[in-house]
Structure formats: C-alpha cells, structure tokens
Design an enzyme around this catalytic site. Structure first.
Site, PDB file in Angstrom:
ATOM      1  N   SER A 152       0.723  -1.233  -0.084  1.00 14.72           N
ATOM      2  CA  SER A 152      -0.006   0.061  -0.002  1.00 14.72           C
ATOM      3  C   SER A 152       0.828   1.322  -0.047  1.00 14.72           C
ATOM      4  O   SER A 152       0.574   2.370  -0.532  1.00 14.72           O
ATOM      5  CB  SER A 152      -0.996   0.005   1.181  1.00 14.72           C
ATOM      6  N   TYR A 153       1.912   1.267   0.710  1.00 18.46           N
ATOM      7  CA  TYR A 153       2.970   2.158   0.672  1.00 18.46           C
ATOM      8  C   TYR A 153       3.520   2.504  -0.830  1.00 18.46           C
ATOM      9  O   TYR A 153       3.435   3.515  -1.211  1.00 18.46           O
ATOM     10  CB  TYR A 153       4.143   2.103   1.545  1.00 18.46           C
ATOM     11  N   ASN A 154       3.969   1.541  -1.248  1.00 20.87           N
ATOM     12  CA  ASN A 154       4.450   1.463  -2.809  1.00 20.87           C
ATOM     13  C   ASN A 154       3.178   2.265  -3.663  1.00 20.87           C
ATOM     14  O   ASN A 154       3.502   3.036  -4.486  1.00 20.87           O
ATOM     15  CB  ASN A 154       4.534   0.024  -3.336  1.00 20.87           C
TER      16      ASN A 154
END
Length: 251
Positions: A152-154
C-alpha cells in the site's frame, strides 16, 4: 557572484519538517540562505528543527496534513512561496491479503492526497510564484522497484509519481517546475516504526547487501538533491525523478 545553487531570497515550505528527511532538508536549505516555513504536527520537534537552522525569518506552522481543514489553514497562512518540499509521509506494513479499506485510505490520504491538495490550494490562492519549484519526496519503492509487505505504501508513492508527471506538464506554462526525489533507505522514525512491526533491525539486515555503496542514506544526502531542484541550477528541469539511493536499483 551568487552561486546558481543559492537559495538566498527564496521562501520555501517544507512539510514533515519535525524529523528525518524533512528536518534535514529544512536545515540544509537554511544554510543556503532560504527562509523556511516548517510544517509538522509536533510543535516541540518543529522547534527543535528550528534551533538547528541557520539564518533568520523562519516560521513554524503546526498543522496535520491528514485533515483538509488544516491543509486549508496551511495554504491560508503561508506567504507567497518560491518553492515547497512536500515531504510528510507515513509507512504501512501489511500483506495484500490482509488489506483493510480504512488502512489504504489512511496512507493515501497522507502520502498522496495531501501533497496534491496542498499544491492545488497554493495555486488556487496564488501562493506560489511564477518560476517556483515544487519538490515531491517519493521513494524508489512503488516507482522504480517493488517490495513485499508494504504494497500500500508502494501504491501511494506510485500514484504520487503520476501526479508529478501530469502536474509538471500542466504547470510548465506558468514556469512552475515539479520534480521528485526518490530516496533509497534513509534510517528515520519511519524505519523505527517498521522495525517495531517486523522485528529489530529487520530492514537493515535484509537490505544492506543491496546497496553497492555499502551504506544507507542520510537526511542530508536527500537535502542536497532538494537544494538542486529548488535552486536556479535546475531551471530547465521539470517532471523528473532524481534517484538518490546508493546504487540500490542497479541490482
């Protein structure tokens, strides 16, 4: 004769300036003559940053960029800017099969939507001059490489990179440049949070061998790139990704 890398006479907003990369950028930009508007949620830590800076005329603006009314207040209270570095961000460690909508919305709200809305607000209120420079702090993760466990950060950083490309085109006619820095691993409070969730020194042990220069980054490594992109030395640079990663993506 003034160096093309000088920031003297420039007023620059730095979000996420209470620690880590944001703090390093604020400090190094002050050494180059800029007047800095320091933004973050923690007034005490912002004042610590302020105490490390050179020069006069800097300001502390306490606001939580995850809240739209506080984003609006940032835009309302800053003076007309010559540049901004949108650095504030949060991590999130969660495998794909355990995703929850609220968690994804939280990370996109801070990492993607907030810098988009700050930029929009500054333009709408005419708070950013012609010829200014907007610098987004992205990551190599999600833009140039993938990684397990923090998808999700990516995704939030990849989406921010899409904003970079489109906004650079859209704002070029106004002489406003939009660029990004994509750091490799810089040990910060975010790294400490990852270690808490995944085990002490997990990332350091896992990743050191991937860095050809055999060290992780320092906040000032990223700050020097930001100085270049904020300065007149990069006046013909827009829509680009400046990778500062110790050679990580060579592997």
């Amino acid at each position: 004769m003034m160096s093309a890398f000088s920031l003297k006479g420039k007023t620059i907003l730095v979000t996420g300036a209470s620690s880590g990369i944001g703090r390093g950028i604020a400090i190094e930009c002050s050494k180059m003559g800029a007047q800095i508007i320091l933004n973050g949620r923690d007034e005490n830590r912002l004042n610590e940053t302020l105490g490390m800076m050179e020069g006069e005329g800097h300001q502390v603006l306490v606001a939580d960029i995850s809240k739209q009314d506080e984003l609006d207040r940032i835009v309302a209270e800053v003076p007309v800017l010559d540049g901004c570095v949108l650095c504030a961000g949060i991590p999130q460690v969660c495998p794909v099969k355990h995703f929850k909508r609220n968690d994804i919305e939280e990370i996109f709200n801070v990492n993607t939507i907030a810098p988009m809305m700050i930029t929009s607000g500054l333009l709408k209120k005419k708070k950013i001059r012609k010829g200014s420079s907007i610098v987004l702090i992205e990551a190599i993760a999600g833009v140039l490489v993938g990684s397990k466990g923090d998808v999700s950060y990516n995704a939030s950083k990849a989406a921010l990179n899409g904003f970079l490309k489109g906004s650079a085109l859209e704002l070029a006619g106004q002489g406003i440049r939009v660029n990004a820095i994509n750091p490799g691993l810089v040990p910060t409070n975010i790294l400490a949070l990852n270690n808490e969730k995944m085990g002490d020194n997990h990332l350091e042990e896992m990743m050191m061998d991937r860095y050809p220069l055999k060290r992780f980054g320092k906040p000032e490594d990223i700050a020097y790139g930001a100085i270049y992109l904020l300065s007149d030395a990069s006046s013909w640079v827009t829509g680009t990704n400046l990778v500062i990663d110790g050679g990580y993506i060579l592997n």
